[in-house]
Design a protein around this motif. Structure first.
Motif, PDB file in Angstrom:
ATOM      1  N   MET A   1       0.853  -1.201   0.000  1.00 62.24           N
ATOM      2  CA  MET A   1       0.000   0.000   0.000  1.00 62.24           C
ATOM      3  C   MET A   1       0.888   1.250   0.000  1.00 62.24           C
ATOM      4  O   MET A   1       1.740   1.406   0.878  1.00 62.24           O
ATOM      5  CB  MET A   1      -0.908  -0.006   1.232  1.00 62.24           C
ATOM      6  N   ASN A   2       0.677   2.107  -0.984  1.00 62.38           N
ATOM      7  CA  ASN A   2       1.476   3.321  -1.098  1.00 62.38           C
ATOM      8  C   ASN A   2       0.715   4.510  -0.500  1.00 62.38           C
ATOM      9  O   ASN A   2      -0.320   4.941  -1.006  1.00 62.38           O
ATOM     10  CB  ASN A   2       1.790   3.603  -2.579  1.00 62.38           C
ATOM     11  N   LEU A   3       1.251   5.045   0.593  1.00 66.80           N
ATOM     12  CA  LEU A   3       0.603   6.165   1.276  1.00 66.80           C
ATOM     13  C   LEU A   3       1.331   7.488   1.069  1.00 66.80           C
ATOM     14  O   LEU A   3       0.882   8.538   1.574  1.00 66.80           O
ATOM     15  CB  LEU A   3       0.503   5.877   2.774  1.00 66.80           C
ATOM     16  N   ILE A   4       2.443   7.472   0.346  1.00 65.97           N
ATOM     17  CA  ILE A   4       3.232   8.691   0.154  1.00 65.97           C
ATOM     18  C   ILE A   4       2.377   9.781  -0.507  1.00 65.97           C
ATOM     19  O   ILE A   4       1.676   9.532  -1.488  1.00 65.97           O
ATOM     20  CB  ILE A   4       4.484   8.410  -0.705  1.00 65.97           C
ATOM     21  N   ASN A   5       2.441  10.974   0.101  1.00 62.44           N
ATOM     22  CA  ASN A   5       1.723  12.177  -0.372  1.00 62.44           C
ATOM     23  C   ASN A   5       0.217  12.122  -0.117  1.00 62.44           C
ATOM     24  O   ASN A   5      -0.511  13.044  -0.530  1.00 62.44           O
ATOM     25  CB  ASN A   5       1.972  12.433  -1.871  1.00 62.44           C
ATOM     26  N   LYS A   6      -0.252  11.054   0.534  1.00 59.47           N
ATOM     27  CA  LYS A   6      -1.671  10.999   0.851  1.00 59.47           C
ATOM     28  C   LYS A   6      -1.975  11.998   1.978  1.00 59.47           C
ATOM     29  O   LYS A   6      -1.222  12.096   2.965  1.00 59.47           O
ATOM     30  CB  LYS A   6      -2.085   9.591   1.289  1.00 59.47           C
ATOM     31  N   GLU A   7      -3.058  12.711   1.839  1.00 62.43           N
ATOM     32  CA  GLU A   7      -3.428  13.712   2.826  1.00 62.43           C
ATOM     33  C   GLU A   7      -4.182  13.057   3.993  1.00 62.43           C
ATOM     34  O   GLU A   7      -4.998  12.144   3.805  1.00 62.43           O
ATOM     35  CB  GLU A   7      -4.302  14.792   2.193  1.00 62.43           C
ATOM     36  N   VAL A   8      -3.879  13.570   5.184  1.00 63.56           N
ATOM     37  CA  VAL A   8      -4.498  13.038   6.391  1.00 63.56           C
ATOM     38  C   VAL A   8      -4.902  14.184   7.299  1.00 63.56           C
ATOM     39  O   VAL A   8      -4.459  15.329   7.116  1.00 63.56           O
ATOM     40  CB  VAL A   8      -3.536  12.097   7.163  1.00 63.56           C
ATOM     41  N   THR A   9      -5.714  13.873   8.273  1.00 68.89           N
ATOM     42  CA  THR A   9      -6.068  14.836   9.316  1.00 68.89           C
ATOM     43  C   THR A   9      -5.819  14.186  10.665  1.00 68.89           C
ATOM     44  O   THR A   9      -6.234  13.043  10.910  1.00 68.89           O
ATOM     45  CB  THR A   9      -7.547  15.250   9.223  1.00 68.89           C
ATOM     46  N   HIS A  10      -5.120  14.932  11.535  1.00 75.92           N
ATOM     47  CA  HIS A  10      -4.866  14.472  12.899  1.00 75.92           C
ATOM     48  C   HIS A  10      -5.731  15.291  13.838  1.00 75.92           C
ATOM     49  O   HIS A  10      -5.883  16.511  13.652  1.00 75.92           O
ATOM     50  CB  HIS A  10      -3.385  14.623  13.250  1.00 75.92           C
ATOM     51  N   GLU A  11      -6.284  14.638  14.844  1.00 73.79           N
ATOM     52  CA  GLU A  11      -7.212  15.318  15.751  1.00 73.79           C
ATOM     53  C   GLU A  11      -6.574  16.463  16.515  1.00 73.79           C
ATOM     54  O   GLU A  11      -7.258  17.392  16.967  1.00 73.79           O
ATOM     55  CB  GLU A  11      -7.808  14.304  16.727  1.00 73.79           C
ATOM     56  N   ARG A  12      -5.266  16.466  16.625  1.00 72.48           N
ATOM     57  CA  ARG A  12      -4.574  17.535  17.368  1.00 72.48           C
ATOM     58  C   ARG A  12      -3.703  18.410  16.473  1.00 72.48           C
ATOM     59  O   ARG A  12      -3.707  19.634  16.610  1.00 72.48           O
ATOM     60  CB  ARG A  12      -3.708  16.908  18.458  1.00 72.48           C
ATOM     61  N   PHE A  13      -2.978  17.778  15.507  1.00 71.70           N
ATOM     62  CA  PHE A  13      -2.015  18.533  14.689  1.00 71.70           C
ATOM     63  C   PHE A  13      -2.608  19.055  13.386  1.00 71.70           C
ATOM     64  O   PHE A  13      -1.947  19.768  12.630  1.00 71.70           O
ATOM     65  CB  PHE A  13      -0.797  17.658  14.377  1.00 71.70           C
ATOM     66  N   ILE A  53     -10.666   5.530  -1.209  1.00 73.52           N
ATOM     67  CA  ILE A  53     -10.260   4.207  -1.719  1.00 73.52           C
ATOM     68  C   ILE A  53      -9.119   3.646  -0.874  1.00 73.52           C
ATOM     69  O   ILE A  53      -9.134   2.481  -0.452  1.00 73.52           O
ATOM     70  CB  ILE A  53      -9.852   4.301  -3.205  1.00 73.52           C
ATOM     71  N   THR A  54      -8.131   4.503  -0.623  1.00 78.71           N
ATOM     72  CA  THR A  54      -6.993   4.082   0.206  1.00 78.71           C
ATOM     73  C   THR A  54      -7.451   3.800   1.636  1.00 78.71           C
ATOM     74  O   THR A  54      -6.982   2.861   2.288  1.00 78.71           O
ATOM     75  CB  THR A  54      -5.896   5.159   0.213  1.00 78.71           C
ATOM     76  N   ALA A  55      -8.375   4.642   2.123  1.00 82.79           N
ATOM     77  CA  ALA A  55      -8.905   4.452   3.478  1.00 82.79           C
ATOM     78  C   ALA A  55      -9.609   3.100   3.599  1.00 82.79           C
ATOM     79  O   ALA A  55      -9.528   2.426   4.639  1.00 82.79           O
ATOM     80  CB  ALA A  55      -9.858   5.585   3.828  1.00 82.79           C
ATOM     81  N   LYS A  56     -10.305   2.708   2.512  1.00 84.43           N
ATOM     82  CA  LYS A  56     -10.995   1.419   2.513  1.00 84.43           C
ATOM     83  C   LYS A  56      -9.989   0.274   2.583  1.00 84.43           C
ATOM     84  O   LYS A  56     -10.175  -0.702   3.333  1.00 84.43           O
ATOM     85  CB  LYS A  56     -11.840   1.294   1.242  1.00 84.43           C
ATOM     86  N   GLU A  59      -8.560   0.124   6.004  1.00 87.84           N
ATOM     87  CA  GLU A  59      -9.513  -0.444   6.956  1.00 87.84           C
ATOM     88  C   GLU A  59      -9.383  -1.974   7.008  1.00 87.84           C
ATOM     89  O   GLU A  59      -9.457  -2.578   8.080  1.00 87.84           O
ATOM     90  CB  GLU A  59     -10.932  -0.050   6.572  1.00 87.84           C
ATOM     91  N   LYS A  60      -9.167  -2.578   5.852  1.00 84.36           N
ATOM     92  CA  LYS A  60      -8.980  -4.032   5.789  1.00 84.36           C
ATOM     93  C   LYS A  60      -7.703  -4.448   6.521  1.00 84.36           C
ATOM     94  O   LYS A  60      -7.669  -5.476   7.207  1.00 84.36           O
ATOM     95  CB  LYS A  60      -8.929  -4.496   4.336  1.00 84.36           C
ATOM     96  N   VAL A  61      -6.660  -3.626   6.356  1.00 83.33           N
ATOM     97  CA  VAL A  61      -5.389  -3.906   7.058  1.00 83.33           C
ATOM     98  C   VAL A  61      -5.600  -3.844   8.565  1.00 83.33           C
ATOM     99  O   VAL A  61      -5.117  -4.688   9.323  1.00 83.33           O
ATOM    100  CB  VAL A  61      -4.299  -2.905   6.626  1.00 83.33           C
ATOM    101  N   LEU A  62      -6.359  -2.809   8.993  1.00 84.02           N
ATOM    102  CA  LEU A  62      -6.619  -2.651  10.425  1.00 84.02           C
ATOM    103  C   LEU A  62      -7.452  -3.813  10.969  1.00 84.02           C
ATOM    104  O   LEU A  62      -7.189  -4.319  12.069  1.00 84.02           O
ATOM    105  CB  LEU A  62      -7.340  -1.324  10.677  1.00 84.02           C
ATOM    106  N   LEU A  63      -8.459  -4.236  10.198  1.00 78.48           N
ATOM    107  CA  LEU A  63      -9.297  -5.361  10.627  1.00 78.48           C
ATOM    108  C   LEU A  63      -8.481  -6.646  10.734  1.00 78.48           C
ATOM    109  O   LEU A  63      -8.669  -7.435  11.667  1.00 78.48           O
ATOM    110  CB  LEU A  63     -10.460  -5.553   9.644  1.00 78.48           C
ATOM    111  N   LYS A  64      -7.585  -6.842   9.777  1.00 76.37           N
ATOM    112  CA  LYS A  64      -6.731  -8.035   9.800  1.00 76.37           C
ATOM    113  C   LYS A  64      -5.812  -8.024  11.024  1.00 76.37           C
ATOM    114  O   LYS A  64      -5.656  -9.034  11.714  1.00 76.37           O
ATOM    115  CB  LYS A  64      -5.901  -8.108   8.532  1.00 76.37           C
ATOM    116  N   LYS A  65      -5.230  -6.851  11.290  1.00 77.22           N
ATOM    117  CA  LYS A  65      -4.332  -6.750  12.438  1.00 77.22           C
ATOM    118  C   LYS A  65      -5.084  -6.932  13.749  1.00 77.22           C
ATOM    119  O   LYS A  65      -4.598  -7.569  14.680  1.00 77.22           O
ATOM    120  CB  LYS A  65      -3.616  -5.400  12.439  1.00 77.22           C
ATOM    121  N   GLU A  66      -6.304  -6.387  13.812  1.00 82.83           N
ATOM    122  CA  GLU A  66      -7.120  -6.542  15.018  1.00 82.83           C
ATOM    123  C   GLU A  66      -7.479  -8.006  15.233  1.00 82.83           C
ATOM    124  O   GLU A  66      -7.461  -8.514  16.361  1.00 82.83           O
ATOM    125  CB  GLU A  66      -8.384  -5.706  14.899  1.00 82.83           C
TER     126      GLU A  66
END
Length: 284
Positions: A1-13, A53-56, A59-66
């Protein structure tokens, strides 16, 4: 999964973009400086991807890890439970051993068929058989009177041979930690050292009924039914002593002597007080 340059939002920063990520870390550039977070865990708590799309996919990665984490925790809990059960078993074992009082008839003699003899002496264990009726029908029989002071005696009678000529083929002390009450599979394992198999010539001189007697019918030599029966500790001592006298090989004789002495210690039998065999065969 390539996340480089993907925009994100942090609840604090606030808003930022991914500048680097590995299997375990992700680095994000915010307006003031760069911050590193644990990957992918941070996206389940503090970070939100803008790309749906990347978030979806994430989400699968997170579910697998959980799922993996839950399995790991379950395995850990099961291991802890096994350790608790093992500790409880040991405590019960020690308690039972401390409270154990010698039974005068805690030895076992088995009638082994020809086809099972090879496995008995190869694996050095014998099977008690299964319950024939009642609530426990089909389950292995528990040798409840068997403790580390017990011996399993292996006997056989060839086809066409009279019961009075039943031969002793081998003998072993049960495993050092074996308690019949806890036996679930019906197999009685041998002691790591005290085990003897007789040669054909030796077996011909060891008749079982020389030692064994049915107290209700002292002159009769009938096995009737059943794969095994219990018998007196003193009779087993007589058998072991006679096996010692049979052995011509120095090493085997020493082992037989050690076996006999160990058995007598375990069953509090004095050799100098041991009576002569007086089984049914001696009363004809």
């Amino acid at each position: 999964m390539n996340l480089i340059n993907k925009e994100v939002t942090h609840e604090r920063f606030g808003q930022g973009s991914v500048v680097e990520h590995t299997d375990s870390l992700v680095e994000i550039h915010f307006a003031t400086d760069n911050k590193k977070f644990v990957f992918p865990d941070a996206f389940a708590k503090h970070l939100k991807l803008h790309d749906k799309i990347t978030a979806k996919s994430l989400e699968k990665v997170l579910l697998k890890k959980e799922s993996e984490r839950e399995k790991a925790e379950q395995a850990k809990e099961e291991e802890i439970q096994l350790q608790r059960e093992e500790q409880q078993f040991r405590l019960e074992h020690e308690k039972l051993m401390k409270a154990h009082k010698l039974h005068s008839k805690s030895q076992m003699v088995f009638w082994c068929d020809t086809d099972e003899l090879s496995s008995v002496f190869k694996e050095w264990r014998v099977f008690t058989g299964v319950v024939k009726s009642g609530n426990d029908k089909g389950k292995p029989k528990k040798p409840t009177r068997t403790f580390p002071n017990s011996v399993s005696l292996i006997t056989a009678r060839d086809s066409g041979m009279a019961e009075k000529d039943r031969r002793i083929l081998g003998v072993y002390m049960v495993n050092e930690e074996f308690i019949g009450k806890f036996c679930e599979d019906g197999y009685i394992p041998a002691h790591s050292e005290y085990r003897l198999q007789l040669t054909e010539q030796e077996s011909d001189r060891m008749r079982f009924w020389k030692y064994y007697v049915n107290e209700t019918s002292p002159h009769r030599m009938n096995w009737n039914t059943g794969k095994y029966r219990y018998f007196e500790n003193v009779w087993m001592a007589q058998i072991l002593l006679d096996i010692v006298s049979l052995k011509s090989d120095t090493q085997e004789r020493e082992l037989a002597q050690d076996f006999f002495e160990h058995f007598c210690r375990m069953n509090r039998i004095r050799e100098d007080e041991l009576p002569e065999p007086n089984g049914a065969l001696m009363r004809i």
